[in-house]
Design a protein around this motif. Structure first.
Motif, PDB file in Angstrom:
ATOM      1  N   ALA A  37       0.820  -1.202   0.000  1.00 15.11           N
ATOM      2  CA  ALA A  37       0.000   0.000   0.000  1.00 15.11           C
ATOM      3  C   ALA A  37       0.861   1.261   0.000  1.00 15.11           C
ATOM      4  N   PRO A  38       0.661   2.149  -0.984  1.00 14.42           N
ATOM      5  CA  PRO A  38       1.394   3.417  -0.976  1.00 14.42           C
ATOM      6  C   PRO A  38       0.757   4.447  -0.046  1.00 14.42           C
ATOM      7  N   TRP A  39      -0.406   4.142   0.521  1.00 17.16           N
ATOM      8  CA  TRP A  39      -1.133   5.087   1.360  1.00 17.16           C
ATOM      9  C   TRP A  39      -1.383   4.520   2.751  1.00 17.16           C
ATOM     10  N   PHE A 195      -5.988   2.398 -10.807  1.00 14.68           N
ATOM     11  CA  PHE A 195      -7.392   2.603 -11.137  1.00 14.68           C
ATOM     12  C   PHE A 195      -7.955   3.806 -10.387  1.00 14.68           C
ATOM     13  N   VAL A 196      -7.746   3.862  -9.069  1.00 14.13           N
ATOM     14  CA  VAL A 196      -8.255   4.983  -8.275  1.00 14.13           C
ATOM     15  C   VAL A 196      -7.613   6.285  -8.734  1.00 14.13           C
ATOM     16  N   GLU A 197      -6.304   6.279  -8.914  1.00 17.68           N
ATOM     17  CA  GLU A 197      -5.600   7.489  -9.325  1.00 17.68           C
ATOM     18  C   GLU A 197      -6.083   7.983 -10.686  1.00 17.68           C
ATOM     19  N   SER A 198      -6.315   7.065 -11.611  1.00 20.28           N
ATOM     20  CA  SER A 198      -6.731   7.467 -12.958  1.00 20.28           C
ATOM     21  C   SER A 198      -8.112   8.102 -12.944  1.00 20.28           C
ATOM     22  N   GLN A 199      -9.009   7.572 -12.130  1.00 18.41           N
ATOM     23  CA  GLN A 199     -10.359   8.140 -12.066  1.00 18.41           C
ATOM     24  C   GLN A 199     -10.342   9.536 -11.447  1.00 18.41           C
ATOM     25  N   LEU A 200      -9.530   9.725 -10.418  1.00 17.55           N
ATOM     26  CA  LEU A 200      -9.434  11.040  -9.796  1.00 17.55           C
ATOM     27  C   LEU A 200      -8.709  12.025 -10.705  1.00 17.55           C
ATOM     28  N   ALA A 201      -7.738  11.535 -11.465  1.00 18.72           N
ATOM     29  CA  ALA A 201      -7.022  12.413 -12.399  1.00 18.72           C
ATOM     30  C   ALA A 201      -7.957  12.945 -13.471  1.00 18.72           C
ATOM     31  N   GLN A 202      -8.953  12.157 -13.855  1.00 19.98           N
ATOM     32  CA  GLN A 202      -9.922  12.620 -14.841  1.00 19.98           C
ATOM     33  C   GLN A 202     -10.725  13.804 -14.316  1.00 19.98           C
ATOM     34  N   MET A 203     -10.849  13.898 -12.989  1.00 21.07           N
ATOM     35  CA  MET A 203     -11.536  15.031 -12.382  1.00 21.07           C
ATOM     36  C   MET A 203     -10.612  16.238 -12.237  1.00 21.07           C
ATOM     37  N   LEU A 205      -7.706  15.882 -10.140  1.00 25.32           N
ATOM     38  CA  LEU A 205      -6.916  15.660  -8.930  1.00 25.32           C
ATOM     39  C   LEU A 205      -5.747  14.740  -9.272  1.00 25.32           C
ATOM     40  N   ASN A 206      -4.565  15.315  -9.436  1.00 28.61           N
ATOM     41  CA  ASN A 206      -3.412  14.545  -9.901  1.00 28.61           C
ATOM     42  C   ASN A 206      -2.511  14.060  -8.785  1.00 28.61           C
ATOM     43  N   ILE A 207      -2.655  14.619  -7.588  1.00 31.16           N
ATOM     44  CA  ILE A 207      -1.840  14.200  -6.449  1.00 31.16           C
ATOM     45  C   ILE A 207      -2.767  13.798  -5.309  1.00 31.16           C
ATOM     46  N   ILE A 208      -2.653  12.563  -4.851  1.00 29.62           N
ATOM     47  CA  ILE A 208      -3.417  12.103  -3.697  1.00 29.62           C
ATOM     48  C   ILE A 208      -2.541  12.269  -2.463  1.00 29.62           C
TER      49      ILE A 208
END
Length: 233
Positions: A37-39, A195-203, A205-208
């Motif tokens: 997990a990175p988070w 998957f999660v990062e790509s969906q948020l990037a579409q909005m 949000l590029n950095i979690i």
């Protein structure tokens, strides 16, 4: 997982340094049954609205959930444990980075109320290490598009897709994520975090940032349940 690449030519075999190639799939690849997990444990809400409109909407929706709010933006000594409202370019992020997951009030139910009030795009997402669960719920114009959760140990795993009428279709979460990533649904390879990062990037949000440290604070609110105040807790 690390993979070493080599160049073979007339002069022999030479190892290649791929560390600086951020687009290398294998750099962040996670096997289906593994979890590096990175988070840490966290959840957050992101909305496509300004911080001021978001704070107004929080004030309107909090009483419906029995939540009392007190703005403490001008009193940094009281920020610890507060609901942080952060600015992420055109988006606004909400989180409670100083609290355990079980103590956070900014959960999916409040997010649904908030985004419905704002009638905007948004998402609720996070990671729970107890069951190694990643979750993501995406909203469009105030209504949910899909709710996705995937656990590596016994825990919540589902993909619920909503239509414009509010009807829901259940799918396998792995196949749904693979399809959204443009991969074959039968593929054994799935990077859940990508998957999660790509969906948020579409909005946008590029950095979690689980602790919101990457983003400037716009407001801080102290949130508490009404019954806790009534009983002097």
């Amino acid at each position: 997982m690390q993979r070493q690449w080599y160049l073979i030519d007339d002069d022999g075999i030479h190892p290649l340094n791929m560390a600086d190639q951020s687009d290398d799939f294998w750099t962040n690849f996670t096997y289906d049954g593994d979890d590096d997990a990175p988070w840490p444990a966290f959840n957050q809400t992101v909305v496509d609205a300004s911080p001021s409109k978001t704070v107004d909407a929080l004030s309107k929706t909090a009483p419906k959930l029995g939540v009392c709010l007190e703005e403490v933006t001008d009193d940094p000594a009281r920020w610890h444990g507060g609901l942080m409202v952060a600015r992420a370019d055109e988006l606004t992020l909400l989180g409670e980075p100083d609290l355990d997951l079980d103590d956070r009030l900014m959960a999916l139910s409040w997010t649904e109320q908030l985004i419905g009030e704002l009638r905007c795009d948004g998402a609720f997402f996070g990671y729970d290490p107890a069951a190694k669960t990643l979750h993501l719920t995406v909203f469009s114009k105030g209504a949910p598009q899909f709710a996705w959760s995937d656990s590596l140990t016994p825990g919540p795993s589902y993909a619920m897709i909503f239509d414009d009428e509010g009807n829901c279709v259940d799918e396998d979460p792995r196949r749904f994520a693979l399809r959204m990533l443009g991969m074959p649904e039968t593929s054994p390879l799935l990077d859940r975090y990508q998957f999660v990062e790509s969906q948020l990037a579409q909005m946008g949000l590029n950095i979690i940032s689980p602790d919101l440290g990457e983003y400037p604070v716009a407001a801080v609110l102290r949130a508490s349940l009404e019954h806790r105040i009534g009983h002097g807790r």
